[in-house]
Each structure stands twice: as C-alpha cells, then as structure tokens.
Write a protein that holds these residues in place. Structure first.
Motif, short mmCIF file in Angstrom:
data_model
loop_
_atom_site.label_atom_id
_atom_site.label_comp_id
_atom_site.label_asym_id
_atom_site.label_seq_id
_atom_site.Cartn_x
_atom_site.Cartn_y
_atom_site.Cartn_z
N ALA A 162 0.85 -1.18 0.00
CA ALA A 162 0.00 0.00 0.00
C ALA A 162 0.89 1.23 0.00
O ALA A 162 2.09 1.17 0.30
N HIS A 163 0.30 2.37 -0.34
CA HIS A 163 1.07 3.60 -0.40
C HIS A 163 0.33 4.69 0.37
O HIS A 163 -0.91 4.74 0.36
N GLY A 164 1.10 5.55 1.05
CA GLY A 164 0.49 6.66 1.77
C GLY A 164 1.56 7.56 2.33
O GLY A 164 2.74 7.16 2.44
N PRO A 165 1.21 8.80 2.69
CA PRO A 165 2.19 9.75 3.21
C PRO A 165 2.87 9.25 4.48
O PRO A 165 2.27 8.58 5.31
N HIS A 166 4.16 9.59 4.60
CA HIS A 166 4.94 9.36 5.82
C HIS A 166 5.09 7.88 6.16
O HIS A 166 5.34 7.53 7.31
N ALA A 167 4.92 7.03 5.14
CA ALA A 167 5.06 5.57 5.29
C ALA A 167 4.06 4.98 6.26
O ALA A 167 4.29 3.93 6.87
N LYS A 168 2.90 5.64 6.41
CA LYS A 168 1.84 5.15 7.29
C LYS A 168 0.75 4.44 6.50
O LYS A 168 0.44 4.81 5.37
N LEU A 169 0.15 3.45 7.14
CA LEU A 169 -1.05 2.82 6.62
C LEU A 169 -2.28 3.44 7.28
O LEU A 169 -2.26 3.78 8.46
N THR A 170 -3.35 3.55 6.50
CA THR A 170 -4.65 3.99 6.99
C THR A 170 -5.70 3.02 6.48
O THR A 170 -5.43 2.27 5.52
N PRO A 171 -6.89 2.99 7.07
CA PRO A 171 -7.94 2.15 6.51
C PRO A 171 -8.17 2.41 5.02
O PRO A 171 -8.42 1.48 4.25
N GLU A 172 -8.05 3.67 4.61
CA GLU A 172 -8.31 4.02 3.20
C GLU A 172 -7.25 3.44 2.27
O GLU A 172 -7.59 2.86 1.23
N CYS B 189 -4.59 -11.33 5.28
CA CYS B 189 -5.03 -11.72 6.63
C CYS B 189 -4.29 -10.97 7.73
O CYS B 189 -4.69 -11.08 8.90
N THR B 190 -3.26 -10.21 7.39
CA THR B 190 -2.49 -9.49 8.40
C THR B 190 -2.10 -8.12 7.87
O THR B 190 -1.81 -7.97 6.68
N ILE B 191 -2.09 -7.13 8.75
CA ILE B 191 -1.57 -5.80 8.45
C ILE B 191 -0.28 -5.63 9.23
O ILE B 191 -0.23 -5.91 10.44
N ALA B 192 0.77 -5.18 8.56
CA ALA B 192 2.06 -4.92 9.22
C ALA B 192 2.36 -3.44 9.15
O ALA B 192 2.41 -2.85 8.07
N ILE B 193 2.56 -2.82 10.31
CA ILE B 193 2.88 -1.40 10.38
C ILE B 193 4.20 -1.22 11.12
O ILE B 193 4.69 -2.15 11.77
N THR B 194 4.76 -0.03 11.02
CA THR B 194 6.05 0.26 11.66
C THR B 194 5.91 1.49 12.55
O THR B 194 5.38 2.50 12.14
N GLN B 195 6.43 1.37 13.77
CA GLN B 195 6.33 2.45 14.77
C GLN B 195 7.70 2.65 15.41
O GLN B 195 8.14 1.79 16.17
N ALA B 196 8.43 3.73 15.10
CA ALA B 196 8.16 4.79 14.14
C ALA B 196 8.41 4.28 12.71
O ALA B 196 9.13 3.31 12.51
N THR B 197 7.82 4.98 11.73
CA THR B 197 7.86 4.49 10.36
C THR B 197 9.24 4.66 9.74
O THR B 197 10.13 5.32 10.28
N GLU B 198 9.38 4.11 8.55
CA GLU B 198 10.64 4.20 7.82
C GLU B 198 10.93 5.62 7.34
O GLU B 198 12.02 5.89 6.83
N GLN B 199 9.98 6.51 7.48
CA GLN B 199 10.21 7.92 7.16
C GLN B 199 10.26 8.78 8.43
O GLN B 199 10.12 9.99 8.37
N GLY B 200 10.49 8.12 9.55
CA GLY B 200 10.71 8.82 10.81
C GLY B 200 9.48 9.43 11.43
O GLY B 200 9.59 10.36 12.25
N CYS B 201 8.29 8.91 11.10
CA CYS B 201 7.04 9.47 11.62
C CYS B 201 6.35 8.45 12.53
O CYS B 201 6.60 7.25 12.42
N THR B 202 5.47 8.93 13.39
CA THR B 202 4.82 8.06 14.36
C THR B 202 3.32 7.98 14.14
O THR B 202 2.69 8.92 13.66
N TYR B 203 2.77 6.84 14.50
CA TYR B 203 1.32 6.68 14.60
C TYR B 203 0.88 7.19 15.96
O TYR B 203 1.39 6.74 16.99
N THR B 204 -0.09 8.09 15.99
CA THR B 204 -0.65 8.54 17.27
C THR B 204 -1.56 7.44 17.83
O THR B 204 -2.03 6.57 17.08
#
Length: 333
Positions: free
Chosen positions: A104-114, A133-148
């Motif tokens: 998937a693609h999105g700003p700041h290397a984050k995933l969103t439902p959209e 069957c699985t979602i994999a996310i990164t905290q902090a992301t590969e672009q140095g940003c965080t999921y709140t």
C-alpha cells in the motif's frame, strides 16, 4: 561525526554490566532464570499479559511474528516503504513459506484504513487470489514518523472488522514512545496489536530484540518456529540480560529521548528542507550532491537518500556538540 545509523552506536554500559553479571552457570537455551523473567517484565511494562521470545536480529523477530500470524497462502498488507519490503531480502516470504506482501502507499510511510482498502477491496474472495489476513505497520515508520494513539485505534478497529491480525515492527518503538509522550501500551498494544518487535539493538543493546506476543497462547508455536529458524541460542541468558537491562530504570526510554533530542536539534536547522516531519530520531533533508559533498568534507557521515536527499540518524550516544555542529552546517548550506 557519525549520522549513518543508530546501529553504529556502542553498547550501553548498563547492558555490558548486565551481561557480565549473567556470565555464570545457568540452564541452557531459554530455561535460564533471566529468560524466565521476561514475560512478567514486559507484561508489567505494557499492563497486559504477553509472552516474549528473544531473537538476535530485528529481521528474525519481524519474520517469526509474521510466520506465527500468517499462513503460507495468506497475504500481509504493508507500506511499500516498509522495512519488511525494502530491506529484509525476501525473509518474510522465506519464514512464512510463501505468504505474499501486498503493498500500500500513503504519506509518511503510514497505513490507513483508506490506503489498505485500496489494496484489499479489489481482491476477489476465491481460490485464484491470495487473501490478505495481516496488516504490518512500523512504529516509528521508515520515514521517521509516528502513529498517534488515535490513528492506531482507527487502524486496529478497521483490522478487527476485516478479520485481520496486526503486527507492529518496532525497530524504533522506543523513539516513537519518547516522541508521543504516552505509555508504551498506548503507542501500540493498547489498541489490539497482536505482535510487536520491540527494538533494542539500535537503542543501546548489543544483539537482542524482543518479539512480543499479546496472545500468550501463540507462544508455543512461535518458540517452535524460533528453534527451526536457528534463533534459539544455547546461552540465551545473555540475550535476556540485555532486554532486562534496557527495561531497568526505563533505560530504553532515556536512550530514545536522548536520540530524539539530537535529531530535533538537527531538524530545527533544516525546517525548509525536511522531506518528512521529524518525530523520532531520523532526519530526512533535501540537499544536492554538491551540498552533501560539502557536509562530508566537514566530517559528517550519513547516507544519501535518493539523488537529492540525505538521511541523518541520531543515536542514544550522539554528542550534543555533534548534533549542533551538523545543524549549523546544514543551516549554512
């Protein structure tokens, strides 16, 4: 002055002390007294029951987590800039015996439902298509940003509604917690994360990462895969000692705060050049090849990030003077 990676940092003295203290006879593999303390120690940190398996690398931790969650015929949705896609040499597919990464693609290397829905909704539910069957996310992301915490709550609610499990790559989880100013639980596990790789090596450990399973019933399978993957070290007490030392007195958080502070100082001098917000210990800066050469001539060591950018990474031991010198050099370009 090293800003290549937080992997260049030395081992924290408190970790060395813990490893020396562990240098005494004890049960082999993960039967030693220190390894037996890990579940309780991390359960206390996250305020929920969990099972912990130490590994020697982040790649092994991520891939063992995915192998425990995903069948060989399943799919893992991740960002197209995710470490498991860009930097693990096919290890997720190897460990899972064939599960597919769905990008998937999105700003700041984050995933969103959209942006996840854009990938999974077109997939027909039949035997001719790999089913996610699985979602994999990164905290902090590969672009140095965080999921709140709010973003995580939204994402995991979507995952539950779809019947997906969630894995969190936490190579820089400590830096995310330090930036967010929340509890370790609120930065991930409190929102229904199934597995977390809590990165310690970049943050002061020598060679130990924590694979955390928030469903302890999955621990037996994870440990069998751990052995089969060649990760069950015979003197596991030395890995457990590192993890416990990082938890002791919240060393993991103090180290992350120090790294983040150095990165913030650098980012403050590069506001108009920043590719992404600086929300952990990485700074991505627009600069030409000539400007990068200028910085290297002044003694700064870092990675190019494409043809017109550079990445600077601060570590737990980055001297304030070095961060300030880099900030001044960037400001004067």
């Amino acid at each position: 002055m090293l800003f290549v990676s937080d992997n260049t940092a030395p081992v924290h003295p408190q970790v060395w002390d813990a490893m020396r203290a562990a240098d005494a006879p004890d049960a082999p593999y993960d039967g030693d007294a220190l390894s037996q303390r890990l579940d309780a120690a991390f359960s206390a940190l996250f305020d929920r029951e969990c099972a912990v398996v130490w590994t020697s690398t982040g790649t092994a931790a991520n891939c063992l987590a995915l192998a425990t969650l995903v069948p060989p015929y399943g799919g893992v949705v991740c960002h197209d800039d995710a470490h498991i896609e860009q930097d693990e040499a096919g290890a997720p597919e190897f460990y899972t015996h064939g599960a597919k990464l769905m990008l998937a693609h999105g700003p700041h290397a984050k995933l969103t439902p959209e942006n996840i829905a854009a990938v999974v909704d077109p997939i027909r539910d039949d035997v001719h298509r790999v089913q996610p069957c699985t979602i994999a996310i990164t905290q902090a992301t590969e672009q140095g940003c965080t999921y709140t915490p709010g973003e995580l709550a939204t994402l995991t609610a979507y995952a539950r509604a779809k019947g997906f499990s969630v894995h969190m790559d936490g190579a820089r989880f400590a830096n995310a917690v330090a930036h967010l100013g929340c509890s370790a639980a609120e930065a991930g596990p409190a929102h229904g994360i199934d597995t977390l790789t809590f990165g310690m090596i970049k943050n002061g450990a020598m060679g130990a990462e924590a694979l955390i399973l928030f469903d302890p019933a999955k621990a037996a399978e994870a440990k069998r895969r751990h052995k089969r993957a060649g990760q069950l070290q015979s003197k596991g007490r030395f890995l457990a000692a590192q993890l416990l030392a990082m938890l002791d007195g919240d060393l993991w958080l103090a180290n992350a705060r120090a790294a983040n502070a150095a990165a913030t100082a650098i980012a403050g001098a590069a506001v108009h050049r920043l590719l992404y917000p600086c929300e952990a210990n990485e700074v991505f800066v627009r600069c030409t090849a000539e400007e990068r050469a200028n910085l290297r001539d002044q003694g700064f060591v870092f990675y190019d990030w494409g043809p017109d950018a550079a990445r600077f990474v601060a570590a737990w031991n980055t001297p304030a003077e070095a961060a300030q010198a880099l900030a001044k050099a960037i400001a004067s370009l």
